[in-house]
Design a protein around this motif. Structure first.
Motif, mmCIF file in Angstrom:
data_model
loop_
_atom_site.group_PDB
_atom_site.id
_atom_site.type_symbol
_atom_site.label_atom_id
_atom_site.label_comp_id
_atom_site.label_asym_id
_atom_site.label_seq_id
_atom_site.Cartn_x
_atom_site.Cartn_y
_atom_site.Cartn_z
ATOM 1 N N SER A 248 0.845 -1.197 0.000
ATOM 2 C CA SER A 248 0.000 0.000 0.000
ATOM 3 C C SER A 248 0.880 1.247 0.000
ATOM 4 O O SER A 248 1.945 1.263 0.629
ATOM 5 C CB SER A 248 -0.903 0.024 1.244
ATOM 6 N N SER A 250 0.338 3.664 1.658
ATOM 7 C CA SER A 250 0.285 4.200 3.023
ATOM 8 C C SER A 250 1.547 3.858 3.810
ATOM 9 O O SER A 250 1.769 4.400 4.901
ATOM 10 C CB SER A 250 -0.952 3.673 3.764
ATOM 11 N N TRP A 376 -6.548 4.788 0.722
ATOM 12 C CA TRP A 376 -5.312 4.142 1.144
ATOM 13 C C TRP A 376 -4.828 4.706 2.475
ATOM 14 O O TRP A 376 -3.643 4.893 2.695
ATOM 15 C CB TRP A 376 -4.215 4.320 0.095
ATOM 16 N N SER A 411 -3.833 3.583 -8.971
ATOM 17 C CA SER A 411 -3.414 2.225 -8.604
ATOM 18 C C SER A 411 -3.193 1.327 -9.824
ATOM 19 O O SER A 411 -2.426 0.360 -9.754
ATOM 20 C CB SER A 411 -4.452 1.589 -7.681
ATOM 21 N N LEU A 417 -0.294 -4.190 -7.139
ATOM 22 C CA LEU A 417 -1.642 -3.991 -6.591
ATOM 23 C C LEU A 417 -2.733 -4.636 -7.432
ATOM 24 O O LEU A 417 -3.885 -4.695 -6.999
ATOM 25 C CB LEU A 417 -1.943 -2.486 -6.466
ATOM 26 N N ALA A 422 -7.198 -5.058 -1.323
ATOM 27 C CA ALA A 422 -7.283 -3.653 -0.936
ATOM 28 C C ALA A 422 -7.574 -2.765 -2.139
ATOM 29 O O ALA A 422 -8.263 -1.742 -2.022
ATOM 30 C CB ALA A 422 -5.988 -3.218 -0.273
ATOM 31 N N THR A 423 -7.093 -3.139 -3.300
ATOM 32 C CA THR A 423 -7.283 -2.316 -4.495
ATOM 33 C C THR A 423 -8.748 -2.262 -4.889
ATOM 34 O O THR A 423 -9.247 -1.236 -5.346
ATOM 35 C CB THR A 423 -6.449 -2.875 -5.655
ATOM 36 N N ALA A 426 -10.544 0.450 -3.084
ATOM 37 C CA ALA A 426 -10.033 1.810 -3.243
ATOM 38 C C ALA A 426 -10.478 2.384 -4.586
ATOM 39 O O ALA A 426 -10.699 1.647 -5.545
ATOM 40 C CB ALA A 426 -8.509 1.810 -3.156
#
Length: 451
Positions: A248, A250, A376, A411, A417, A422-423, A426
């Motif tokens: 990520s 982040s 993110w 992304s 990713l 998680a993608t 987002a």
């Protein structure tokens, strides 16, 4: 060096050779005071800037006269004035070239050529003059036609002393403060040592207890039993390693930074040295205390000289990457990176030609406030990114700007990713926002690379 014997004639020769369409080879003298706008016609010069250029030309003439008379006091005074002025400027006019820069090169160049390394970049050396000379003879903004064999040999890596980016008054106060602290520490040490000596030698209450020959074996046996018991005690199992954080952006520590001030790097004409408040706690790694404001700050080197005017780097908010491994750049340790946008180029092309625009957070954002891409925000940034894992290199290609001039993360540009859980949750393009919800922007570059 061709300028060593006769600065004025060498200057005219250099100008004829470098700017044949502007300077006539038939001219026997040149009106230097009005030559700057003609030679550097791509720039516009205000009346004030032309007056400044004329004033610096007069200073160069004063230096020439001082050298002719071998007046050391005059020469040292003028050189000191030049060095101080250039400590916060790329050229005499700030960032724009002028004939005053070339005239100074013609007169000072032969001096620099003879200076020892200590005279160039020692503690009392003329760091900024040396940098200026190197910039004038090699900078494309001047375009001087000087054969390599006539250029002054300057080793930018041979730096004997790195001047602190602070004014003389601040430096004097710092030394005064350090001296007072050293005196206080010395007095405290003397008191403690004296007390210890008294306790051990002069004070019978604190004399060491004696041990009889009968007590010693018993004490030794007891200690041995304790040691055996400790060795037999089972060691606690090591806790399992923490699960790896999901990929990520982040993981990158993005924050609002407040540039308190910025100066030219004394040993590199492409770098600025900025003092930035990143919201760090007192005593944090890679920080210092700014004496002028009392704030905890980081020193940051940025390759923006010639791409962003120095005046735009003063007292302003920026976005900084705070967990890259610090690097030393021409003698100065850089502990963060300033984010800036520039047009995307094809692979293999030069990406540093400009234009360049700084990523700018909202004006009311506080220094140190976390900045993240929408979608993110979960997870905490790593304390320091491991260069071997290439976290920054993995996610930076997704840093871009939108048609609305917002800094964002795309992304789809990041292979690691693709298909990640998680993608899916987002947005395809997440804006770079502060915790308060403000969006970070650029002035005019759309679809640009941000790094």
């Amino acid at each position: 060096m061709a300028t060593a014997s006769a600065p004025e004639s060498s200057l005219l020769s250099l100008l004829y050779r470098s700017y044949p369409t502007v300077i006539s080879p038939d001219a026997t003298e040149l009106d230097l005071a009005h030559a700057t706008p003609k030679i550097f016609s791509q720039n516009s010069y205000t009346e004030a800037e032309q007056a400044d250029a004329k004033q610096w030309l007069e200073a160069v003439r004063g230096l020439t006269a001082g050298l002719a008379k071998d007046d050391k006091q005059v020469v040292d005074t003028i050189l000191g004035t030049f060095n101080t002025h250039l400590s916060t400027r790329t050229t005499f006019l700030g960032a724009k070239p002028s004939v005053a820069d070339i005239a100074a090169y013609a007169v000072i160049g032969p001096l620099v050529e003879k200076w020892t390394p200590e005279e160039r970049t020692g503690e009392k050396g003329y760091h900024y003059i040396v940098r200026h000379i190197d910039f004038v003879q090699n900078g494309s903004v001047f375009g001087l036609r000087i054969p390599d064999e006539e250029k002054i040999s300057i080793d930018l890596d041979d730096v004997r002393f790195v001047p602190k980016p602070a004014d003389p008054k601040e430096e004097k106060e710092r030394k005064k403060k350090e001296k007072a602290e050293a005196i206080a520490a010395g007095q405290e040490k003397t008191m403690v040592v004296g007390q210890t000596k008294g306790n051990k030698v002069n004070d019978p209450v604190h004399e060491a207890p004696t041990t009889t020959t009968e007590e010693a074996p018993a004490a030794s046996k007891k200690d041995k039993q304790k040691k055996e018991k400790k060795e037999k005690k089972e060691k606690a199992p090591k806790p399992p390693p923490a699960p790896a954080a999901p990929p990520s952006p982040s993981l990158i520590d993005l924050r609002v930074g407040h540039i308190l001030r910025a100066i030219n790097h004394p040993n590199a004409d492409s770098l600025f040295v900025s003092t930035i408040d990143c919201g760090d706690a007192l005593g944090s790694d890679n920080t210092s205390v700014d004496e002028a404001t009392g704030k905890t700050v980081r020193t940051v080197c940025s390759g923006l000289n010639g791409l962003v005017p120095l005046e735009e780097m003063q007292n302003r908010k920026v976005v900084v990457v705070c967990n890259l491994k610090p690097v030393t750049m021409r003698g100065i340790k850089s502990a963060a990176m300033v984010l800036a946008a520039s047009p995307k180029v094809a692979e293999g092309e030069d990406s540093h030609g400009g234009p360049v625009e700084l990523a700018t957070p909202p004006a009311d954002a506080a220094a140190g406030e976390r900045v993240f891409f929408e979608g993110w925000s979960s997870g905490e940034p790593e304390k320091q990114l491991n260069p071997k894992k290439k976290v920054w290199e993995t996610f930076q290609p997704g840093f871009t700007t939108t048609d609305s001039l917002e800094v964002a993360f795309e992304s789809a540009q990041i292979p690691v990713l693709q298909g990640a859980e998680a993608t899916a949750a987002a947005p395809a393009v997440g804006k770079l926002v502060t915790q308060a919800g403000g969006v970070c922007t650029v002035k005019s570059l759309k679809g640009a690379a941000v790094r």
